[in-house]
Structures are given as structure tokens and as C-alpha cells.
Design a protein around this motif. Structure first.
Motif, mmCIF file in Angstrom:
data_model
loop_
_atom_site.group_PDB
_atom_site.id
_atom_site.type_symbol
_atom_site.label_atom_id
_atom_site.label_comp_id
_atom_site.label_asym_id
_atom_site.label_seq_id
_atom_site.Cartn_x
_atom_site.Cartn_y
_atom_site.Cartn_z
ATOM 1 N N LEU A 480 0.953 -8.157 -8.857
ATOM 2 C CA LEU A 480 2.071 -7.499 -9.123
ATOM 3 C C LEU A 480 2.012 -6.053 -8.569
ATOM 4 O O LEU A 480 3.053 -5.506 -8.041
ATOM 5 C CB LEU A 480 2.469 -7.490 -10.768
ATOM 6 C CG LEU A 480 3.432 -6.595 -11.100
ATOM 7 C CD1 LEU A 480 4.798 -7.440 -10.864
ATOM 8 C CD2 LEU A 480 3.343 -6.488 -12.850
ATOM 9 N N CYS A 481 0.979 -5.443 -8.795
ATOM 10 C CA CYS A 481 0.596 -4.025 -7.947
ATOM 11 C C CYS A 481 0.948 -4.179 -6.444
ATOM 12 O O CYS A 481 1.532 -3.205 -5.891
ATOM 13 C CB CYS A 481 -0.738 -3.217 -8.558
ATOM 14 S SG CYS A 481 -0.851 -3.313 -10.028
ATOM 15 N N VAL A 482 0.362 -5.238 -5.984
ATOM 16 C CA VAL A 482 0.452 -5.309 -4.669
ATOM 17 C C VAL A 482 1.829 -5.621 -4.085
ATOM 18 O O VAL A 482 2.173 -4.985 -2.939
ATOM 19 C CB VAL A 482 -0.380 -6.597 -3.984
ATOM 20 C CG1 VAL A 482 -0.005 -6.733 -2.512
ATOM 21 C CG2 VAL A 482 -2.118 -6.118 -4.333
ATOM 22 N N LEU A 483 2.510 -6.318 -5.039
ATOM 23 C CA LEU A 483 3.919 -6.485 -4.675
ATOM 24 C C LEU A 483 4.793 -5.197 -4.635
ATOM 25 O O LEU A 483 5.713 -4.917 -3.733
ATOM 26 C CB LEU A 483 4.598 -7.458 -5.612
ATOM 27 C CG LEU A 483 6.271 -7.722 -5.510
ATOM 28 C CD1 LEU A 483 6.236 -8.222 -4.063
ATOM 29 C CD2 LEU A 483 6.535 -8.636 -6.632
ATOM 30 N N SER A 484 4.442 -4.348 -5.699
ATOM 31 C CA SER A 484 5.023 -3.088 -5.859
ATOM 32 C C SER A 484 4.775 -2.277 -4.478
ATOM 33 O O SER A 484 5.640 -1.296 -3.943
ATOM 34 C CB SER A 484 4.550 -2.303 -6.970
ATOM 35 O OG SER A 484 5.149 -0.935 -7.073
ATOM 36 N N VAL A 485 3.450 -2.174 -3.871
ATOM 37 C CA VAL A 485 3.171 -1.692 -2.668
ATOM 38 C C VAL A 485 3.936 -2.249 -1.554
ATOM 39 O O VAL A 485 4.506 -1.408 -0.671
ATOM 40 C CB VAL A 485 1.677 -1.598 -2.472
ATOM 41 C CG1 VAL A 485 1.283 -1.371 -1.002
ATOM 42 C CG2 VAL A 485 0.970 -0.988 -3.572
ATOM 43 N N VAL A 486 4.056 -3.585 -1.412
ATOM 44 C CA VAL A 486 4.992 -4.019 -0.390
ATOM 45 C C VAL A 486 6.101 -3.816 -0.544
ATOM 46 O O VAL A 486 6.763 -3.236 0.790
ATOM 47 C CB VAL A 486 5.049 -5.733 -0.552
ATOM 48 C CG1 VAL A 486 5.994 -6.252 0.347
ATOM 49 C CG2 VAL A 486 3.642 -6.317 -0.241
#
Length: 616
Positions: A480-486
Motif C-alpha cells: 500500500l505504501c509503495v502504491l502511494s509512492v507510485v
């Protein structure tokens, strides 16, 4: 009142006007009529804190400067007279004389420009000032500023296209031209006008042509777009200038005549096209604002992801909310916002007067930005207290409501609304027509993208280790955090791409900023772009391949570091690159190249040079 000399020359007195009833912008010249009679005539101005009303019969009409460019010989007498009357130090000048030049020998021409405050019909300084230090008076139409009310944020110096407000780094406050209203009260022209040797400067009721004048133009080469503020200055320029004129100062701007006869700013590649790193030049007076904007956006992003994710029932976020680390996570978000507000206060010339930053909520985006961030801190702090188990203090304040999770949710939503307002007006603070490089929607996409990216870093940096130590599967939270970064990186990258294209085509000071970005900071700019692209690519790979294990955590940790470095470089570039719509400067005064040279060789240590370090 100004004491009139017995031998005052006749040219120093104002003449009886023959102006029309409305000005060029179709606004009444009678300022009492402009207010609909809301303000009375004959008010005392309390000039120098003294009561009394002068004998000027036209004191309630809009006055203006008239500058005849053909007559100006560049002697600086107006500048000296202004500074002498206002007792200005060497590094402050309310009026400055610069010039533009063009052509080739023997047909080489120069045009001098004397410029001060234009006491505009739509003063952006007044609307932007958070302390309400500015007032547009119905007496003479003067836009007056109170240095003692000012707390030295310098926002008025950003929004003014004519570099009229002067920020004194020693006193930590702004001051500016006051139209010499004390002289006007006794029918005398301003000091600068009376001192003009070449009869280039004149003054009177707006649209009333001085004697022996035939033009009342709104612009001359080098003058910013009058539509920004509707300035009260009129020009005469009969002598033709070359189709392209340049500035003698260090700014990479020249002015090109279009098909309509108007001169517009274009890039002057006077410093070549070599790409440099220039890391040392990334530091500026705006460093506290770099930190303020970054940590403020990180705080909002972290709270948005953690609170809203829990409200939406996302399992990994719910697990964090129900863990012992949720309260510290919210505390970090509140702390980051508090750090941002502290850094914003240290940027002020008078930090101890920070409380004045809420005086102009009606107009100033700076006020609304600060209020939004402060309310975010308050409501997020109340949300934190409501989440504490059996918190006796909070329950004693809120009564039985303090024991309900619904209270925490209500505080959380209020914090989200306040934070969104704060971030929105943080963006609005930079939509400034006088700074075209900022005045683009990309500023908003950059701020929102940074909030999502750094918010993901904060949430992941606290939540993933917590769930791992508790023996809970942290892979969902990591993704989820990586998706936010994407999403954040994609949003910021798309905005930067479109911004670069827009600035290339703009033919204004924004194009000049982009030229500097690609040359003086060319390598730093490329590095930031490559890192942003790399962050996006690594985040995409992690999103598809991440598994529970040390490798994924290690790559995620490196990604977090890269995101923070990218954001820092990008935000420093944001502040140092902007080129304002300033008036042309002379060889020394307001010449950034000379200022830099003076610092390098030690001249800046001599007060008489007029170069003063930004002490605050």
C-alpha cells in the motif's frame, strides 16, 4: 505636515488637473465614488502620527506617476532624493533606476527606467500580506505600508511585479514608497519628481497629462504586464527602440518586440548552455520554506493514508491502527506539521510576531495556509488523544464523548479537511502572476505528489517494522505504501514533464527559469529527474514482486532514502530557479551578478556598497 519653503520653485507644486472621470481601467478617479460613499472625504491621515487635513483640493482622486523615458538621463537624482527624504540605509531604495539597451554601433540606443511603487488599483501586495500591513487609501489612492505591523515574511516582495516593497534583512521588515503623502497634502509633488533633472518624472491625478506631453502609455520595454495589478503609472516613449533590447544586469532576460508593437520577455542565453551541478547554489534564503513545505506535506500524506485507510477498512491499516504504534505514528505526523510551522516562523524577519500571520484571512493565501496547518495539528492531536486507551485527561475534557471511537473519527475527518485546506492554500501561495515559473498547475501536482510519496515513506517506515515485530503479515501495508509512492511519483513526474513543455513555449520569465534549470543547474535537474523516474520504476517492481523478507525491506529502505533526497533536491530547485517579473536593474543596484561578485571578493562587507547579507 510638510513645511513648504518660502522659495519653493513653481515646478515643485501640483497643477490643477483636467482629468476625465474614469481611468483607463474604467474605474472612477474619484476614490470616494469608487467606494460607493462608504468612506468620508476630509479624513485625517495622521501622517507622522500628527492630526490634520491638508489643503489639497484633489486629495480624494487617484494620483499617478508619469514617466517620460525619452527625457531620463540616468542620473539617479530621483533615487537619491527618495532615499534622503525617507532616511533609507544604503541597501534599501524605494525608487531605483535601471535601463535596457539594444542595437549595434553606430545605431546603439539605451532607455533608462525609473521605477518605484505604482500604487495600483488592484494592489496584490495588499491582498497577499498576511499581517494587513498594507492599506489602499482614498486619499490620493496611495498604497501605504506600515513597517511596524510587518513581520518580514517577504510575500509582498514575491507578488509585486515591480520589486517595489523592499525587505530589509537587518530590521527584518518591509518598507516601500509612500507617495510622499505629506508633501501631497500641501500641494507639493513627491521628492523624486521635484529632484528630476531631465523633467522625466512627473506626478498628478491619473490620466491627466503633464505639460508638453502627448502620450499616456501603459507599458514600455521591460515593464511587466499591467493587467496583473492595474498600476497607476503612465509612460511616454516617442523615440523608437530596436526590436530587441537587453538588460545590463545579470538576469538572463531580454525583451523582443512582437507584431503588436509590445515588448515581451524572452530568454537571453548570455551565460551559455553548459550544464553544471551548482549544488552550493541550491541553498537560499528560502531554506526554511523548503523544510516547511516538505514536512507539512509529509505530515498530511501520512495522516491521510493511515486514518483514511483505517476508515475504509483496509486490513493492513486497521492492523496498524489497532497496534501500539498508531498513536506514535499520529504523533509523528503532528510533530512534522509542528516542525514545519516552526521553520515557517524562522523564515520571518520578526519570528516573535508570528501570531500576526492570521490577520488577513479575507485575502491572503498565506494566512489560510497557516490556519489550515494549525487546525490540522489541533484536530490530529485531538484524534490522537481520543485514540489513547482510557485517557483520563481527554475524557475529563470531552466528558463521556471522550470514551467513544466515534469522537476519534470525527476529529480525524476534521483534521483531514483542515490539512487539505492547508495544502491547497500552500499551493495557492505560489500561483503568482509575477513569478511565471511557479504560476502553473504543476506546483499543485508536485505538492500533492510529494505528500503521497513522503506520506507513504512515513507510514511504511513506522508501520511495516511494527507489524513485523508483532508477527503480523506486513506485506499488505508495504504494498500500500509503495502504491502511494507510485501514484505520487507519477503525478509529480507528469506535472514536471508538462511544466517543462509549457515553460519552453511561454516566452516569459518562466522560460528564463527553465533555461537556468537546464544550464546552471542542468546536472542537478537531470539527477532529480532520473531519481524520480528510478523511484517510480523501483516502486512498480516492488509492487509486483515484493515478498515478505529482508530483501524487500532493504530495497524499500533504499527507496525511502531516494524519495527523500529526490524531494529535497526538487524543492530546493523550486525556490532557487524562479525569476520574477522585476524591472531592469543597473550595473550595481539590484544586480545579482554584482552582489555575488561582491560577496566573493569581500566588497559585501562594506555597507556603503549596498550589499547586505540576509541575516535572518
Amino acid at each position: 505636515m510638510w513645511k513648504v519653503r518660502d522659495d519653493e520653485p513653481s515646478y515643485a507644486f501640483l497643477k490643477e488637473p483636467t482629468a476625465p472621470e474614469v481611468n483607463y481601467y474604467e474605474s472612477p478617479i474619484d476614490l470616494i465614488a469608487r467606494t460607493g460613499g462608504a468612506l468620508p472625504a476630509g479624513r485625517e491621515m495622521f501622517i507622522n502620527e500628527e492630526p490634520g487635513v491638508g489643503n489639497n483640493p484633489n486629495r480624494n482622486k487617484q494620483h499617478a506617476f508619469h514617466f517620460t523615458a525619452d527625457n531620463c538621463i540616468g542620473c539617479h537624482a530621483c533615487e537619491a532624493a527618495c532615499s534622503e527624504k525617507n532616511d533609507n540605509p544604503a541597501h534599501i531604495s524605494f525608487r531605483s533606476v535601471g535601463y535596457v539597451e539594444g542595437g549595434t554601433y553606430p545605431d546603439f540606443k539605451r532607455m533608462n527606467i525609473s521605477m518605484a511603487c505604482n500604487h495600483c488599483d488592484d494592489p496584490v501586495c495588499l491582498k497577499g500580506c498576511p499581517t494587513r500591513a498594507y492599506t489602499k487609501h482614498v486619499e490620493y489612492g496611495a498604497v501605504l505600508q506600515d513597517p511596524e505591523t510587518c513581520f518580514g515574511c517577504g510575500y509582498c516582495t514575491w507578488v509585486c511585479p515591480y520589486n517595489a516593497p523592499q525587505l530589509d534583512p537587518i530590521k527584518g521588515q518591509v518598507s516601500k514608497c509612500n507617495m510622499c503623502v505629506d508633501r501631497l497634502e500641501v500641494n507639493l509633488k513627491p521628492a523624486c519628481v521635484s529632484a528630476c533633472l531631465g523633467n522625466a518624472l512627473n506626478f498628478g491625478v491619473v490620466e491627466d497629462l503633464p505639460e508638453n506631453r502627448e502620450q499616456a502609455k501603459l507599458t514600455i520595454p521591460g515593464f511587466p504586464d499591467p493587467e496583473i495589478t492595474h498600476p497607476n503609472i503612465r509612460f511616454q516613449q516617442i523615440k523608437n527602440m530596436p526590436d530587441e533590447v537587453t538588460r545590463p544586469d545579470g538576469m538572463e532576460v531580454k525583451y523582443h518586440k512582437g507584431d503588436d508593437g509590445q515588448y515581451r520577455p524572452v530568454v537571453d542565453q548570455k551565460k551559455g548552455v553548459e550544464k553544471k551541478w551548482s549544488f552550493s547554489k541550491l541553498s537560499s534564503r528560502e531554506n526554511p520554506l523548503v523544510i516547511f513545505t516538505l514536512v507539512g506535506q509529509a505530515a498530511f500524506g501520512a495522516f491521510l493514508l493511515s486514518f483514511l485507510g483505517a476508515q475504509l477498512g483496509i486490513d493492513s491499516i486497521v492492523a496498524v491502527r489497532d497496534s501500539v504504534m498508531y498513536v506514535p505514528l499520529i504523533a509523528v505526523a503532528v510533530g512534522l506539521a509542528g516542525l514545519g510551522m516552526l521553520m515557517s516562523a524562522t523564515h520571518l524577519g520578526k519570528p516573535w510576531r508570528f501570531y500576526r500571520g492570521f490577520n488577513n484571512l479575507r485575502h491572503s493565501p498565506v494566512c489560510r495556509e497557516g490556519l489550515g496547518i494549525c487546525l490540522f495539528m489541533v484536530f490530529a492531536g485531538l484524534h490522537l488523544l481520543a485514540m489513547l486507551p482510557e485517557n483520563a485527561v481527554f475524557i475529563s475534557i470531552m466528558g463521556e464523548w471522550g470514551s467513544f471511537r466515534a469522537t476519534a473519527s470525527a476529529m480525524g475527518f476534521l483534521a483531514l479537511i483542515a490539512g487539505a485546506v492547508g495544502i491547497y492554500y500552500m499551493y495557492r501561495c505560489y500561483r503568482i502572476p509575477a513569478r511565471p515559473f511557479w504560476n502553473h498547475w504543476q506546483t499543485g501536482s508536485s505538492f500533492l505528489g510529494t505528500a503521497l510519496s513522503l506520506g507513504g515513506v512515513v507510514l511504511g517506515g513506522i508501520g511495516v517494522p511494527t507489524l513485523t515485530l508483532l508477527g503480523v503479515d506486513a506485506l499488505g501495508l508495504l504494498k500500500l505504501c509503495v502504491l502511494s509512492v507510485v501514484v505520487g511519483s507519477a503525478l509529480e513526474g507528469f506535472g514536471l514533464w508538462r511544466h517543462g513543455i509549457a515553460m519552453d513555449k511561454a516566452n516569459n520569465e518562466g522560460s528564463v527559469s527553465h533555461y537556468i534549470q537546464c544550464t546552471l543547474f542542468g546536472k542537478s535537474y537531470t539527477l532529480r529527474n532520473l531519481m524520480l523516474l528510478g523511484n517510480f520504476a523501483i516502486a512498480i517492481i516492488l509492487l509486483g514482486t515484493a515478498e515478505a523478507g529482508l530483501l524487500s525491506l532493504a530495497v524499500s529502505a533504499l527507496l525511502c532514502v531516494s524519495i527523500m533526497v529526490t524531494a529535497l533536491i526538487g524543492r530546493c530547485l523550486f525556490y532557487v530557479l524562479v525569476v520574477p517579473t522585476t524591472m531592469p536593474g543597473a550595473f550595481f543596484w539590484k544586480n545579482k551578478d554584482f552582489e555575488e561578485h561582491a560577496r566573493d571578493i569581500g566588497l559585501a562587507n562594506m555597507p556603503q556598497v549596498g550589499v547586505v547579507a540576509h541575516a535572518h
